[in-house]
Design an enzyme around this catalytic site. Structure first.
Site, PDB file in Angstrom:
ATOM      1  N   GLU A  49      25.386  10.017  32.928  1.00 13.32           N
ATOM      2  CA  GLU A  49      25.583   8.450  33.034  1.00 13.32           C
ATOM      3  C   GLU A  49      25.773   7.875  31.695  1.00 13.32           C
ATOM      4  O   GLU A  49      24.759   8.254  30.735  1.00 13.32           O
ATOM      5  CB  GLU A  49      24.356   7.779  33.477  1.00 13.32           C
ATOM      6  CG  GLU A  49      24.091   8.712  34.818  1.00 13.32           C
ATOM      7  CD  GLU A  49      22.655   8.077  35.546  1.00 13.32           C
ATOM      8  OE1 GLU A  49      22.208   7.272  35.239  1.00 13.32           O
ATOM      9  OE2 GLU A  49      22.150   9.019  36.508  1.00 13.32           O
ATOM     10  N   GLU A  96      22.881  -1.131  38.005  1.00 15.26           N
ATOM     11  CA  GLU A  96      21.244  -0.601  38.877  1.00 15.26           C
ATOM     12  C   GLU A  96      20.233  -1.434  38.201  1.00 15.26           C
ATOM     13  O   GLU A  96      19.969  -1.432  36.875  1.00 15.26           O
ATOM     14  CB  GLU A  96      21.306   0.803  38.687  1.00 15.26           C
ATOM     15  CG  GLU A  96      20.085   1.294  39.318  1.00 15.26           C
ATOM     16  CD  GLU A  96      19.775   3.027  39.037  1.00 15.26           C
ATOM     17  OE1 GLU A  96      18.639   3.380  39.304  1.00 15.26           O
ATOM     18  OE2 GLU A  96      20.623   3.528  38.314  1.00 15.26           O
TER      19      GLU A  96
END
Length: 384
Positions: free
Chosen positions: A203, A295
């Protein structure tokens, strides 16, 4: 570690974070140990050639011999050969920054010599609410921790759920979100492979951090091999975008490079380093899923939805450029050296009243695949 009082606060810096999450190499969740209120109470790492202190940010940067960096403490990398640059010039579709290149404050006070890499020395967060910026956030976690982390996440993303992906790219707008203590707000790219029980994922993006200290940050967990002497992973960056004002962004690429099979990280067209193929199981050859977006970690510690912000802290329905945060020039690599626009993107928004996402088709010819996303978290609309 003492519990910091739970309150929303405006952090001064942004985080560029790179994550490995997997179940390999006997990995486990590790807690970061914090020091005192001093600039640093931590020992110098091995191999330090030069030390630089940024007086405006209180950061201490150690220039470490590239062959003595923490990566080589990993048992799978004892005989690893450093590759300074990818074997081919892997490029993805993209554009330059909206407003120049984001800078790291420590470089005003010195440069690391050739043959070294800059490593930020761990510091206390007890007296400064600073969001960490540009770092490899190398988490090697077990499945049970992964499951709990996903459970408390709130998402606003676009994704491709199946494919043969060799890389991903995006230009990511950077903001300064309000983040509650112990929570976090992410804007990033995900590359993932394998079933949930044995998932590997890389990520890359920026993170607003409210003392979310689980895991290993910067280069504290061995695995990522840094090659750049210009970017200190974990050091602070400035400036960031303002509502109705100037906008700043970063370009992020993760690309699989042959013939050695390493995943390379590029930030602002600087080759920062790579993840060796040996670190992975499912992600060794390719990714089968890719996602872009935001997120938020929602702990709900005060009995309701968190007020931690995503992106700019404003919903895209309020307006686009200069109001909501954006991703532009979203692209994938699934063969060859160049990126292409993803087709048939799917959208996932876990709670639209809190955080939302709108794909912008009107400007696709100029901005590539792009979308606006984010939101304030807790509000009357969010509670509905």
């Amino acid at each position: 570690m003492a519990m910091v009082s739970l309150r929303a606060h405006l952090s001064k810096w942004l985080v560029l974070m790179i994550t490995i999450i997997s179940t390999i190499s006997n990995g486990r969740a590790r807690a970061r140990v914090l020091g005192s209120d001093e600039v640093t109470g931590f020992d110098k790492p091995k191999g330090v050639v030069k030390t630089i202190e940024s007086y405006e940010t209180r950061e201490v940067i150690d220039c470490v011999d590239i062959y003595k960096q923490p990566a080589f403490d990993h048992p799978l990398l004892k005989n690893h050969t450093i590759q300074m640059k990818p074997s081919s010039n892997l490029k993805a579709n993209g554009s330059g920054s909206v407003e120049g290149v984001l800078n790291q404050a420590w470089r005003k006070y010195g440069e690391c010599p050739e043959g070294t890499i800059p490593i930020i020395r761990p510091q206390s967060h007890t007296s400064r609410h600073a969001i960490r910026c540009v770092f490899v956030h190398a988490l090697i976690l077990n499945f049970h921790f992964l499951k709990s982390l996903f459970y408390i996440g709130q998402y606003a993303v676009v994704y491709l759920n199946s494919g043969n992906f060799k890389g991903a790219h995006a230009t990511i707008n950077v903001w300064n979100p309000v983040v509650l203590d112990q929570e976090a707000s992410f804007s990033q790219i995900w590359l993932t492979a394998g079933p949930r029980e044995t998932v590997n994922t890389i990520e890359a993006g920026w993170r607003g951090d409210g003392y979310w200290e689980t895991g290993c940050y910067n280069l504290e967990c061995p695995g990522f091999v840094q090659t750049s002497d210009k970017i200190a992973l974990g050091a602070l960056l400035d400036p960031f975008s303002t509502y109705g004002g100037k906008q700043y962004d970063i370009t992020v690429d993760i690309v699989k490079n042959q013939p050695l099979g390493r995943w390379w990280l590029r930030i602002q067209n600087v080759e920062v380093g790579h993840w060796p193929q040996d670190l992975f199981t499912s992600l060794k050859d390719r990714a089968d899923k890719v996602a872009w977006g935001g997120e938020v970690v929602n702990l709900g510690l005060d009995g309701r939805h968190t007020s931690t912000q995503m992106g700019s802290g404003h919903l895209p329905s309020e307006g686009f450029f200069g109001k909501a945060s954006f991703f532009r020039h979203v692209s994938i690599v699934d063969g060859g050296s160049f990126g292409r626009d993803p087709e048939n993107l799917q959208k996932r928004v876990s709670k639209p009243g809190c955080y939302d996402l709108i794909i912008n088709e009107a400007e696709r010819s100029q901005l590539g695949v792009n979308f606006y996303y984010g939101g304030p978290g807790y509000s009357a609309q969010c509670e509905k």
